[in-house]
Design an enzyme around this catalytic site. Sequence first.
Site, PDB file in Angstrom:
ATOM      1  N   CYS A  91       0.842  -1.201   0.000  1.00 46.58           N
ATOM      2  CA  CYS A  91       0.000   0.000   0.000  1.00 46.58           C
ATOM      3  C   CYS A  91       0.879   1.253   0.000  1.00 46.58           C
ATOM      4  O   CYS A  91       1.777   1.384   0.826  1.00 46.58           O
ATOM      5  CB  CYS A  91      -0.913  -0.014   1.219  1.00 46.58           C
ATOM      6  SG  CYS A  91      -1.804   1.530   1.479  1.00 46.58           S
ATOM      7  N   CYS A  94       0.863   3.061   3.334  1.00 43.28           N
ATOM      8  CA  CYS A  94       1.705   2.411   4.355  1.00 43.28           C
ATOM      9  C   CYS A  94       3.176   2.691   4.098  1.00 43.28           C
ATOM     10  O   CYS A  94       3.961   2.875   5.044  1.00 43.28           O
ATOM     11  CB  CYS A  94       1.454   0.908   4.376  1.00 43.28           C
ATOM     12  SG  CYS A  94      -0.250   0.455   4.793  1.00 43.28           S
TER      13      CYS A  94
END
Length: 235
Positions: A91, A94
């Site tokens: 992600c 992230c």
Amino acid sequence: MCGLQKMSFLQDPSFFSMGMWSIGAGALGAAALALLLANTDVFLSKPQQATLEYLEEIDLKTLEKEPRTFKAKELWEKNGAVIMAVRRPGCFLCREEAADLSSLKPKLDELGVPLYAVVKEQIKTEVKDFQPYFKGEIFLDEKKKFYGPQRRKMMFMGFVRLGVWNNFFRARNGGFSGNLEGEGFILGGVFVMGSGKQGILLEHREKEFGDKVNPVSVLEAARKIKPQTSASEKK
């Protein structure tokens, strides 16, 4: 006569137009209300704070060819630790948060506080591809305990939240990119753990996709860590 009047009333085009307008206005109002509620915290599951005892007993694995299983308390027992529970390594949000935490590493090194991350799965080269963004050791939490005690998910409602879209644009503008590999609905977080039995000094639970911890708060909490001294050092 009344029957004819009723029939003429039903055949009036304006009657059907008004009805369709009312249905459309009602649907639009319902959609607006749903959008409004989706952007509040009404439907968000409230995080249950972890206890030191809960976190200490979590089983983690190293990511070596022959993995070693150990209790999580080993990570912070002596010098405390900063630990990121990664929602999904691929992600881009992230990866942005990982880079923010990694920017603190020189100051954490001065304090003697290690930086770690845990992931809930190991798929293809996802962890390896995450490592350029994260400057600490990474471990596997197969039972997803760091994402509890009450595991929280954000499903497709996240994609209608204005805060999430703002986070998307922020990360994209910062040059971060990613992929869609792996489970990404279970929300993550960041912990600053004191040494030994000092306890949890900071617990940040991701509220929505891209809800990053404040790096300043992480550093302030890390400065409160009191390293354990061995018997030989006390002498």
